[in-house]
Design a protein around this motif. Structure first.
Motif, PDB file in Angstrom:
ATOM      1  N   LEU A  29      -7.651 -15.545   7.362  1.00  0.00           N
ATOM      2  CA  LEU A  29      -7.049 -14.276   6.974  1.00  0.00           C
ATOM      3  C   LEU A  29      -7.904 -13.104   7.446  1.00  0.00           C
ATOM      4  O   LEU A  29      -7.391 -12.106   7.965  1.00  0.00           O
ATOM      5  N   ASP A  30      -9.203 -13.214   7.267  1.00  0.00           N
ATOM      6  CA  ASP A  30     -10.091 -12.122   7.627  1.00  0.00           C
ATOM      7  C   ASP A  30     -10.113 -11.878   9.134  1.00  0.00           C
ATOM      8  O   ASP A  30     -10.338 -10.751   9.580  1.00  0.00           O
ATOM      9  N   ARG A  31      -9.844 -12.929   9.910  1.00  0.00           N
ATOM     10  CA  ARG A  31      -9.812 -12.803  11.366  1.00  0.00           C
ATOM     11  C   ARG A  31      -8.415 -12.483  11.889  1.00  0.00           C
ATOM     12  O   ARG A  31      -8.226 -12.339  13.100  1.00  0.00           O
ATOM     13  N   GLY A  32      -7.424 -12.402  10.986  1.00  0.00           N
ATOM     14  CA  GLY A  32      -6.062 -12.118  11.407  1.00  0.00           C
ATOM     15  C   GLY A  32      -5.413 -13.245  12.174  1.00  0.00           C
ATOM     16  O   GLY A  32      -4.490 -13.021  12.963  1.00  0.00           O
ATOM     17  N   ARG A  33      -5.866 -14.473  11.950  1.00  0.00           N
ATOM     18  CA  ARG A  33      -5.384 -15.596  12.745  1.00  0.00           C
ATOM     19  C   ARG A  33      -4.716 -16.688  11.915  1.00  0.00           C
ATOM     20  O   ARG A  33      -4.524 -17.794  12.407  1.00  0.00           O
ATOM     21  N   LEU A  34      -4.352 -16.388  10.683  1.00  0.00           N
ATOM     22  CA  LEU A  34      -3.619 -17.373   9.887  1.00  0.00           C
ATOM     23  C   LEU A  34      -2.125 -17.144  10.104  1.00  0.00           C
ATOM     24  O   LEU A  34      -1.564 -16.140   9.672  1.00  0.00           O
TER      25      LEU A  34
ATOM     26  N   ILE B 217      -5.387 -21.424  -3.237  1.00  0.00           N
ATOM     27  CA  ILE B 217      -4.958 -20.974  -1.916  1.00  0.00           C
ATOM     28  C   ILE B 217      -4.069 -19.739  -2.067  1.00  0.00           C
ATOM     29  O   ILE B 217      -4.228 -18.742  -1.352  1.00  0.00           O
ATOM     30  N   ALA B 218      -3.133 -19.794  -3.014  1.00  0.00           N
ATOM     31  CA  ALA B 218      -2.236 -18.655  -3.250  1.00  0.00           C
ATOM     32  C   ALA B 218      -3.027 -17.420  -3.668  1.00  0.00           C
ATOM     33  O   ALA B 218      -2.682 -16.292  -3.291  1.00  0.00           O
ATOM     34  N   LEU B 219      -4.096 -17.607  -4.427  1.00  0.00           N
ATOM     35  CA  LEU B 219      -4.911 -16.474  -4.857  1.00  0.00           C
ATOM     36  C   LEU B 219      -5.533 -15.761  -3.654  1.00  0.00           C
ATOM     37  O   LEU B 219      -5.569 -14.522  -3.597  1.00  0.00           O
ATOM     38  N   GLU B 220      -6.016 -16.513  -2.680  1.00  0.00           N
ATOM     39  CA  GLU B 220      -6.543 -15.895  -1.461  1.00  0.00           C
ATOM     40  C   GLU B 220      -5.451 -15.126  -0.731  1.00  0.00           C
ATOM     41  O   GLU B 220      -5.681 -14.045  -0.177  1.00  0.00           O
ATOM     42  N   LEU B 221      -4.253 -15.660  -0.738  1.00  0.00           N
ATOM     43  CA  LEU B 221      -3.153 -15.048   0.009  1.00  0.00           C
ATOM     44  C   LEU B 221      -2.675 -13.754  -0.637  1.00  0.00           C
ATOM     45  O   LEU B 221      -2.477 -12.745   0.051  1.00  0.00           O
ATOM     46  N   VAL B 222      -2.483 -13.751  -1.945  1.00  0.00           N
ATOM     47  CA  VAL B 222      -2.006 -12.520  -2.583  1.00  0.00           C
ATOM     48  C   VAL B 222      -3.089 -11.448  -2.559  1.00  0.00           C
ATOM     49  O   VAL B 222      -2.787 -10.250  -2.455  1.00  0.00           O
ATOM     50  N   SER B 223      -4.354 -11.869  -2.623  1.00  0.00           N
ATOM     51  CA  SER B 223      -5.443 -10.907  -2.510  1.00  0.00           C
ATOM     52  C   SER B 223      -5.443 -10.263  -1.124  1.00  0.00           C
ATOM     53  O   SER B 223      -5.630  -9.049  -0.982  1.00  0.00           O
ATOM     54  N   ALA B 224      -5.205 -11.064  -0.093  1.00  0.00           N
ATOM     55  CA  ALA B 224      -5.165 -10.522   1.269  1.00  0.00           C
ATOM     56  C   ALA B 224      -3.974  -9.601   1.476  1.00  0.00           C
ATOM     57  O   ALA B 224      -4.065  -8.601   2.193  1.00  0.00           O
ATOM     58  N   GLU B 225      -2.844  -9.926   0.849  1.00  0.00           N
ATOM     59  CA  GLU B 225      -1.669  -9.061   0.967  1.00  0.00           C
ATOM     60  C   GLU B 225      -1.948  -7.652   0.440  1.00  0.00           C
ATOM     61  O   GLU B 225      -1.327  -6.681   0.881  1.00  0.00           O
ATOM     62  N   ASP B 226      -2.873  -7.544  -0.510  1.00  0.00           N
ATOM     63  CA  ASP B 226      -3.202  -6.253  -1.121  1.00  0.00           C
ATOM     64  C   ASP B 226      -4.499  -5.653  -0.569  1.00  0.00           C
ATOM     65  O   ASP B 226      -5.010  -4.676  -1.115  1.00  0.00           O
ATOM     66  N   ASP B 227      -5.024  -6.228   0.503  1.00  0.00           N
ATOM     67  CA  ASP B 227      -6.313  -5.787   1.031  1.00  0.00           C
ATOM     68  C   ASP B 227      -6.225  -4.346   1.541  1.00  0.00           C
ATOM     69  O   ASP B 227      -5.195  -3.906   2.070  1.00  0.00           O
TER      70      ASP B 227
ATOM     71  N   ASP C 294      -7.726  -3.230   4.046  1.00  0.00           N
ATOM     72  CA  ASP C 294      -7.636  -3.300   5.504  1.00  0.00           C
ATOM     73  C   ASP C 294      -6.196  -3.653   5.858  1.00  0.00           C
ATOM     74  O   ASP C 294      -5.739  -4.778   5.629  1.00  0.00           O
ATOM     75  N   GLU C 295      -5.461  -2.697   6.436  1.00  0.00           N
ATOM     76  CA  GLU C 295      -4.042  -2.902   6.695  1.00  0.00           C
ATOM     77  C   GLU C 295      -3.798  -4.040   7.670  1.00  0.00           C
ATOM     78  O   GLU C 295      -2.772  -4.715   7.589  1.00  0.00           O
ATOM     79  N   ALA C 296      -4.733  -4.276   8.579  1.00  0.00           N
ATOM     80  CA  ALA C 296      -4.565  -5.387   9.517  1.00  0.00           C
ATOM     81  C   ALA C 296      -4.578  -6.724   8.780  1.00  0.00           C
ATOM     82  O   ALA C 296      -3.775  -7.616   9.063  1.00  0.00           O
ATOM     83  N   VAL C 297      -5.494  -6.856   7.823  1.00  0.00           N
ATOM     84  CA  VAL C 297      -5.549  -8.078   7.014  1.00  0.00           C
ATOM     85  C   VAL C 297      -4.279  -8.211   6.182  1.00  0.00           C
ATOM     86  O   VAL C 297      -3.655  -9.285   6.118  1.00  0.00           O
ATOM     87  N   ALA C 298      -3.863  -7.119   5.545  1.00  0.00           N
ATOM     88  CA  ALA C 298      -2.677  -7.150   4.687  1.00  0.00           C
ATOM     89  C   ALA C 298      -1.421  -7.484   5.490  1.00  0.00           C
ATOM     90  O   ALA C 298      -0.594  -8.300   5.060  1.00  0.00           O
ATOM     91  N   ALA C 299      -1.275  -6.879   6.658  1.00  0.00           N
ATOM     92  CA  ALA C 299      -0.091  -7.136   7.479  1.00  0.00           C
ATOM     93  C   ALA C 299      -0.071  -8.576   7.953  1.00  0.00           C
ATOM     94  O   ALA C 299       0.988  -9.226   7.967  1.00  0.00           O
ATOM     95  N   GLY C 300      -1.235  -9.115   8.334  1.00  0.00           N
ATOM     96  CA  GLY C 300      -1.298 -10.515   8.744  1.00  0.00           C
ATOM     97  C   GLY C 300      -0.914 -11.449   7.614  1.00  0.00           C
ATOM     98  O   GLY C 300      -0.184 -12.423   7.821  1.00  0.00           O
ATOM     99  N   ALA C 301      -1.383 -11.155   6.407  1.00  0.00           N
ATOM    100  CA  ALA C 301      -1.059 -11.997   5.256  1.00  0.00           C
ATOM    101  C   ALA C 301       0.430 -11.956   4.931  1.00  0.00           C
ATOM    102  O   ALA C 301       1.030 -12.967   4.575  1.00  0.00           O
ATOM    103  N   ARG C 302       1.029 -10.771   5.068  1.00  0.00           N
ATOM    104  CA  ARG C 302       2.452 -10.641   4.731  1.00  0.00           C
ATOM    105  C   ARG C 302       3.370 -11.301   5.760  1.00  0.00           C
ATOM    106  O   ARG C 302       4.551 -11.511   5.476  1.00  0.00           O
ATOM    107  N   SER C 303       2.834 -11.643   6.932  1.00  0.00           N
ATOM    108  CA  SER C 303       3.670 -12.232   7.983  1.00  0.00           C
ATOM    109  C   SER C 303       3.545 -13.747   8.077  1.00  0.00           C
ATOM    110  O   SER C 303       4.106 -14.371   8.978  1.00  0.00           O
ATOM    111  N   ILE C 304       2.825 -14.358   7.159  1.00  0.00           N
ATOM    112  CA  ILE C 304       2.563 -15.803   7.219  1.00  0.00           C
ATOM    113  C   ILE C 304       3.838 -16.600   6.949  1.00  0.00           C
ATOM    114  O   ILE C 304       4.644 -16.253   6.087  1.00  0.00           O
ATOM    115  N   LEU C 305       4.003 -17.690   7.692  1.00  0.00           N
ATOM    116  CA  LEU C 305       5.117 -18.610   7.482  1.00  0.00           C
ATOM    117  C   LEU C 305       4.715 -19.665   6.451  1.00  0.00           C
ATOM    118  O   LEU C 305       3.692 -20.338   6.608  1.00  0.00           O
TER     119      LEU C 305
END
Length: 391
Positions: A232-237, A265-275, A277-288
């Motif tokens: 998530l932090d690297r924008g590659r998930l 795992i879900a806790l990491e994901l919802v935390s990233a969605e609210d980060d 850093d908009e790049a991190v948040a946008a990457g998290a919101r686009s995960i399949l």
């Protein structure tokens, strides 16, 4: 908006993809079991996926696997899915069942076989255009069984070359999500064995290549939520294949063995969605989020409903974590207190909250109970006579 209303709103916008191969006859290495009412073709798989969506409200897409789901007219198939209330989701190539792939597909020493594998992946990229999808979900099953069987570095170069050709064939807005697996079907080495190998390949390919994390594809004891946080932090998930395991890649339905891991795992994901850093948040919101399970002995549709609702439960609990309080405890070095904040959310009964979500979505409060009472299984048992679809 109250905290509860905010959580209901977020859960109402969840998108969990089911997969066509979760609705067919499957089994163990030794036996495939046919069960009454199992889908016989891709349209019946879509019918089952549409039913799961009608009962849960959060499963609007169904993944296809080619050639298992190959048809002559994919645009017509996409229209059929739309008529049933769902859409075609990610497309997965099959690089492991053709006899030519006995010694590998994209990594094969035979250039003719490598060319065949690339052509198949390019076919799947073309299908993305026809059905209006934007995810090519790649698992390269290549590996070796014995020391000396293969040249690791040469295989890696072949793999990079083949993936690059596939990547360049993607529609302009489409992504490749690249899976890894540390063993099976090969048992000495796998060509994409872990998240780091997948990540470096994705970085080599380009911005539209991201890592796919299969929950079952890890050694026992691996901290998957840590891997998720790093990616998530690297924008590659890019996505998940969702299932659970007791030993190794058991493909059990989600949350069956270790629901706390799914929650973390879900806790990491919802935390990233609210980060922040908009790049991190946008990457998290686009995960399949794609279910990838093998209903070996259980009925297919109930198992799929069970997985979808388990993901809803994990995210509901993750959204209950008081992250401000958690950060305060962390800053104070309160180890026990920080763990208590997380566990309080995990131990909360979120069924009343999920009932509110389902009321908003206009679906049954108890999707599995509604399915059992609907008569849909009995109708399928009576109507679907003949050979079920399988691998």
């Amino acid at each position: 908006m109250t905290d509860a209303e905010h959580i209901v709103d977020r859960l109402s916008r969840q998108h969990i993809e089911t997969q066509s191969w979760g609705y067919v006859s499957t089994g163990t290495r030794f036996k495939v079991y046919d069960t009454p009412g199992t889908a016989r073709d891709v349209r019946e798989k879509i019918d089952d996926a549409a039913l799961v969506h009608r009962l849960t409200g959060v499963a609007p897409t169904v993944a296809l696997h080619i050639p298992w789901d190959r048809v002559d007219d994919y645009a017509e198939l996409a229209r059929y899915a739309q008529d049933q209330g769902v859409r075609i989701g990610s497309i997965s190539p099959n690089l492991f069942q053709d006899d030519a792939y006995r010694l590998g597909s994209l990594t094969n020493e035979d250039a003719t076989v490598r060319k065949q594998a690339v052509a198949h992946v390019r076919e799947c990229a073309a299908i993305l255009r026809e059905v209006g999808s934007d995810r090519l979900s790649m698992w390269v099953a290549d590996g070796t069984n014995y020391p000396g069987q293969g040249n690791f570095r040469r295989r890696r170069r072949h793999l990079e070359d083949g993936l690059r050709e596939a990547y360049e064939a993607l529609p302009e807005q489409a992504e490749m999500i690249l899976e890894y697996k540390f063993f099976e079907p090969a048992f000495y080495h796998t060509d994409i064995a872990d998240w780091g190998q997948s990540l470096t390949l994705c970085e080599t390919l380009g911005e539209r290549a991201r890592v796919l994390v299969d929950i079952g594809h890890h050694a026992l004891g691996v901290n998957i939520e840590h891997i998720v946080a790093t990616l998530l932090d690297r924008g590659r998930l890019g996505g998940f294949d969702l299932n659970s395991k007791k030993y190794g890649d058991d493909d059990l339905f989600v949350g069956a063995i270790n629901p706390q891991e799914t929650f973390l795992i879900a806790l990491e994901l919802v935390s990233a969605e609210d980060d922040a850093d908009e790049a991190v948040a946008a990457g998290a919101r686009s995960i399949l989020y794609k279910i990838d399970q093998c209903a070996m002995i259980e009925d297919k549709i109930p198992a799929m409903i069970r997985s979808v609702t388990a993901m809803q439960t994990a995210f509901a609990k993750a959204l209950l974590v008081d992250r401000d309080e958690l950060d305060r405890r962390r800053a104070e070095g309160d180890v026990v207190g920080a763990n208590e904040v997380v566990n309080d959310a995990f131990e909360t009964d979120v069924r009343p909250l999920l009932a509110r979500v389902r009321e908003r979505l206009g679906v049954p409060a108890d999707p599995l109970g509604a399915y059992r009472a609907s008569g849909e299984q009995e109708r399928r048992n009576a109507e679907r006579v003949g050979t079920p679809a399988g691998w």
